[in-house]
Motif scaffolding. Structure first.
Motif, PDB file in Angstrom:
ATOM      1  N   SER A 162       4.750  -0.544  -8.751  1.00 47.00           N
ATOM      2  CA  SER A 162       3.498   0.274  -8.779  1.00 47.00           C
ATOM      3  C   SER A 162       3.085   0.349 -10.569  1.00 47.00           C
ATOM      4  N   THR A 214       0.460  -1.412  -0.053  1.00 48.69           N
ATOM      5  CA  THR A 214       0.266   0.506   0.142  1.00 48.69           C
ATOM      6  C   THR A 214       0.543   0.713  -0.128  1.00 48.69           C
ATOM      7  N   THR A 215       0.662   2.679  -0.619  1.00 51.49           N
ATOM      8  CA  THR A 215       1.045   2.961  -1.290  1.00 51.49           C
ATOM      9  C   THR A 215      -0.149   4.287  -1.297  1.00 51.49           C
ATOM     10  N   GLY A 216      -0.540   5.027   0.066  1.00 51.77           N
ATOM     11  CA  GLY A 216      -1.163   6.085  -0.587  1.00 51.77           C
ATOM     12  C   GLY A 216      -2.107   5.631  -0.496  1.00 51.77           C
ATOM     13  N   ASP A 217      -2.934   6.163  -1.841  1.00 54.84           N
ATOM     14  CA  ASP A 217      -3.796   5.541  -1.610  1.00 54.84           C
ATOM     15  C   ASP A 217      -4.070   4.286  -2.374  1.00 54.84           C
ATOM     16  N   ALA A 218      -3.317   3.417  -3.171  1.00 54.96           N
ATOM     17  CA  ALA A 218      -3.073   2.625  -3.907  1.00 54.96           C
ATOM     18  C   ALA A 218      -2.925   1.765  -3.183  1.00 54.96           C
ATOM     19  N   THR A 219      -3.430   0.811  -3.758  1.00 53.78           N
ATOM     20  CA  THR A 219      -2.692  -0.777  -2.844  1.00 53.78           C
ATOM     21  C   THR A 219      -3.169  -1.840  -4.208  1.00 53.78           C
TER      22      THR A 219
END
Length: 379
Positions: free
Chosen positions: A87, A15-20
């Motif tokens: 990512s 999970t990075t920021g709002d992205a999973t």
């Protein structure tokens, strides 16, 4: 950034920021970037899948300033992954895309592109600097582009191909002549135009790039025209989804046997989709269409109605971009996507072009290499 192990070590969740994003252990191990797995110089794998244990799982994960370190069992191997790379290579989000989707880096167009045709002088492109990068990006996105300021010399079209790849030689030779002389004794004579088409649909694979280079252009008319086959196919889909499906679901047949010792045939749909529904090709050439025998009896009339309607869309002036090539000018088309044509001509004079084929893997390779170079410079 947060990383955790799920599904008894078979999955890494990042999970990075709002992205999973979720990655399988076997995928991560197969895509490890360490020197034991990948050759440092070219990035090719040094191991086969059989060298990776089938029961590979993740036993530990940690995140620090260097990136994401994953420990794999039963090897006991630690691998460092760059979060940005993970990512960019995340998978599984494409489910549910509509049939006929196109890649994000492609841009569909119609006659509205008339004043924004990608064009660049040949001498600037040959410096292999920013002008080439911009032009290659546009040609890849739109499927065609123009070149100006070239020499009026036979064989000059090879300099265009040299920008990104190699000539694909066919039974027509390394190059072919497109030469017309309008009959000066019959001023009422009008040269016939050609319907927009893709070249050599009877080849498998088709030449994926075509270059046409102008050496003489004194006849009235004879303008070149291009049509975005992807835009035409998607317009057909929007109008009548069943027409799109019948042309994509069933093969047409194409044939050329116009010279001794040559009988070229192919069996491909007019609208070609990848297994996941991506629109990847259009073949349209009425002169080379052979008897269609791969359509079920109860779908043949629908197939012909769809074929007719696709042709009407292609012929619609709202879909076309036209331009006149002057001596020393050329244009390039993605022959798997963009249809080209010649308008009618009349009066006196001559029209002489030379053409050749190449492959777009070279063009895409140059584009991606220049993208990577720019990215590395920015970092």
């Amino acid at each position: 950034m947060d990383a955790r192990i799920d599904d008894d070590g078979r999955v890494l969740t990042l999970t990075t920021g709002d992205a999973t994003h979720r990655f399988h252990a076997i995928w991560l191990r197969d895509n490890a970037q360490d020197d034991e797995t990948r050759a440092p110089g070219n990035g090719q794998r040094l191991i086969s899948l059989r060298d990776i244990p089938a029961d590979t799982r993740i036993t530990d994960v940690s995140v620090d300033g260097r990136g994401v370190t994953v420990t794999f069992a039963p090897e006991g191997k630690d691998v460092l992954f760059d979060p940005g790379w993970l990512s960019r290579h995340a998978y599984g989000s494409g489910a549910g895309r509509p049939r006929g989707w196109i890649a994000d880096d492609l841009t569909c167009w119609d006659a509205g592109l008339q004043d924004d045709v990608p064009v660049a002088p040949l001498d600037e492109l040959e410096t292999r600097g920013p002008a080439l990068k911009d032009w290659i990006e546009q040609v890849a996105a739109y499927g065609f582009g123009k070149i100006s300021g070239g020499p009026v010399a036979e064989g000059a079209l090879f300099r265009v191909v040299d920008l990104f790849g190699y000539v694909r030689e066919t039974n027509y030779g390394r190059l072919f002549e497109v030469r017309t002389e309008v009959n000066p004794t019959n001023l009422a004579f009008t040269g016939l135009g050609l319907q927009a088409h893709t070249d050599n649909p009877y080849r498998d694979p088709v030449p994926t790039i075509q270059v046409l280079y102008c050496l003489e252009s004194s006849a009235a008319g004879g303008e070149n025209m291009v049509v975005d086959g992807f835009a035409a196919a998607l317009r057909l889909k929007d109008e009548t989804p069943d027409f799109f499906d019948v042309l994509a679901n069933h093969c047409a047949r194409f044939e050329y046997a116009g010279e001794d010792g040559v009988c070229l045939t192919s069996r491909r749909p007019l609208i070609e989709l990848a297994p996941d529904g991506e629109l990847i090709g259009v073949r349209f050439n009425n002169r080379s269409l052979a008897a269609v025998t791969d359509v079920p009896f109860d779908r043949m009339e629908t197939w012909y109605a769809a074929y007719r309607r696709l042709g009407e869309i292609i012929d619609d002036p709202a879909m076309e971009v036209t331009f006149r090539l002057e001596p020393g000018e050329a244009f390039i088309v993605d022959n798997t996507r963009v249809l080209h044509a010649r308008k009618a001509y009349s009066g006196t004079g001559t029209r002489w072009l030379q053409g050749c084929y190449a492959d777009k893997d070279g063009l895409r390779s140059l584009r991606d290499a220049m993208r990577r170079q720019s990215q590395e410079a920015a970092e």
